[in-house]
Design a protein around this motif. Sequence first.
Motif, short mmCIF file in Angstrom:
data_model
loop_
_atom_site.label_atom_id
_atom_site.label_comp_id
_atom_site.label_asym_id
_atom_site.label_seq_id
_atom_site.Cartn_x
_atom_site.Cartn_y
_atom_site.Cartn_z
N LEU A 52 0.59 -1.16 0.24
CA LEU A 52 -0.18 0.36 -0.04
C LEU A 52 0.66 1.48 -0.10
CD1 LEU A 52 -3.01 -1.05 2.42
CD2 LEU A 52 -3.52 -0.38 -0.32
N THR A 53 2.02 0.88 0.22
CA THR A 53 3.08 2.59 0.98
C THR A 53 3.21 2.63 -0.79
OG1 THR A 53 3.56 1.92 3.00
CG2 THR A 53 5.10 3.46 2.43
N ILE A 54 3.79 1.72 -0.59
CA ILE A 54 4.46 1.45 -2.72
C ILE A 54 3.69 2.56 -3.14
CG2 ILE A 54 5.66 0.15 -4.72
CD1 ILE A 54 7.01 -1.13 -1.93
N ALA A 55 2.74 1.42 -3.33
CA ALA A 55 1.35 2.22 -4.62
C ALA A 55 1.24 3.26 -4.33
CB ALA A 55 0.05 1.44 -4.62
N ARG A 56 1.52 3.43 -2.97
CA ARG A 56 0.54 4.97 -2.76
C ARG A 56 2.16 6.52 -3.12
NH1 ARG A 56 1.32 6.41 3.24
NH2 ARG A 56 3.43 6.84 2.65
N ASP A 57 3.19 5.78 -2.60
CA ASP A 57 4.44 6.78 -3.45
C ASP A 57 4.16 6.85 -4.75
OD1 ASP A 57 4.41 6.78 -0.06
OD2 ASP A 57 6.38 5.37 -0.43
N GLU A 58 4.35 5.59 -4.75
CA GLU A 58 4.19 5.65 -6.88
C GLU A 58 3.18 6.71 -7.04
OE1 GLU A 58 2.95 2.17 -10.07
OE2 GLU A 58 4.14 2.20 -8.40
N ILE A 59 1.95 6.86 -7.04
CA ILE A 59 1.01 7.64 -7.49
C ILE A 59 1.00 8.48 -7.31
CG2 ILE A 59 -1.64 7.85 -7.05
CD1 ILE A 59 -2.44 4.97 -6.93
N GLN A 60 1.50 9.55 -5.65
CA GLN A 60 1.59 11.18 -5.32
C GLN A 60 2.80 10.96 -6.71
OE1 GLN A 60 1.87 10.39 -0.97
NE2 GLN A 60 -0.25 11.91 -0.72
N GLU A 62 3.23 10.09 -9.35
CA GLU A 62 3.03 10.37 -10.52
C GLU A 62 2.34 11.28 -10.74
OE1 GLU A 62 2.10 6.92 -13.92
OE2 GLU A 62 3.33 5.79 -11.54
N PHE A 63 1.34 11.54 -9.96
CA PHE A 63 0.74 12.89 -10.35
C PHE A 63 0.25 13.10 -8.43
CE2 PHE A 63 -1.02 8.76 -12.12
CZ PHE A 63 -1.02 9.23 -13.68
N PRO A 64 0.99 14.58 -8.54
CA PRO A 64 0.55 15.03 -7.11
C PRO A 64 0.09 16.08 -7.08
CG PRO A 64 2.85 16.04 -8.77
CD PRO A 64 1.95 15.01 -9.57
N LEU A 65 -0.94 16.58 -8.21
CA LEU A 65 -2.75 16.85 -7.34
C LEU A 65 -3.40 16.10 -6.88
CD1 LEU A 65 -2.72 19.46 -10.15
CD2 LEU A 65 -1.62 19.93 -8.22
N CYS A 66 -2.80 14.78 -6.62
CA CYS A 66 -3.47 13.49 -5.85
C CYS A 66 -3.87 13.75 -4.19
CB CYS A 66 -3.69 12.37 -6.93
SG CYS A 66 -5.07 11.43 -6.06
N GLU A 67 -4.88 13.34 -3.40
CA GLU A 67 -4.61 13.31 -2.28
C GLU A 67 -4.83 11.05 -2.08
OE1 GLU A 67 -6.62 13.80 1.94
OE2 GLU A 67 -7.64 14.45 0.10
N VAL A 68 -3.93 11.15 -1.13
CA VAL A 68 -4.32 9.70 -1.57
C VAL A 68 -3.83 9.34 -0.15
CG1 VAL A 68 -3.03 7.12 -2.74
CG2 VAL A 68 -2.66 8.90 -4.56
N ILE A 69 -4.67 8.40 0.28
CA ILE A 69 -4.93 8.21 1.45
C ILE A 69 -4.73 6.44 1.71
CG2 ILE A 69 -6.36 8.07 3.40
CD1 ILE A 69 -7.79 10.49 1.71
N THR A 70 -4.07 5.57 2.65
CA THR A 70 -4.23 4.47 2.49
C THR A 70 -4.67 3.57 4.18
OG1 THR A 70 -2.05 4.05 3.63
CG2 THR A 70 -2.25 4.18 1.13
N ARG A 71 -5.04 2.52 3.82
CA ARG A 71 -5.36 1.61 4.97
C ARG A 71 -5.85 0.45 4.66
NH1 ARG A 71 -6.11 6.23 7.20
NH2 ARG A 71 -7.54 7.67 7.38
#
Length: 71
Positions: A52-60, A62-71
């Motif tokens: 989840l952390t890897i996916a969140r970091d990768e997405i953020q 690539e897309f810095p304007l997006c807010e990504v929250i993990t659970r």
Amino acid sequence: MIMQQLFATSSRFRDQSVVIAGETNGLGRAMAKQFAKLEARVFLIGRDPIQLTIARDEIQYEFPLCEVITR
């Protein structure tokens, strides 16, 4: 075809929240990236906190304007 119709309008998901379960790879991750590209607030739900952390970091990254929250 369905994916093209869903993501046809970029402003449709801006400032909206999207929950994606099982996103750590495959279709889930691809969907998460598409919603992030459209500036949606993306909630990622998965069993493996490291993935989840890897996916969140990768997405953020690539897309810095997006807010990504993990659970």
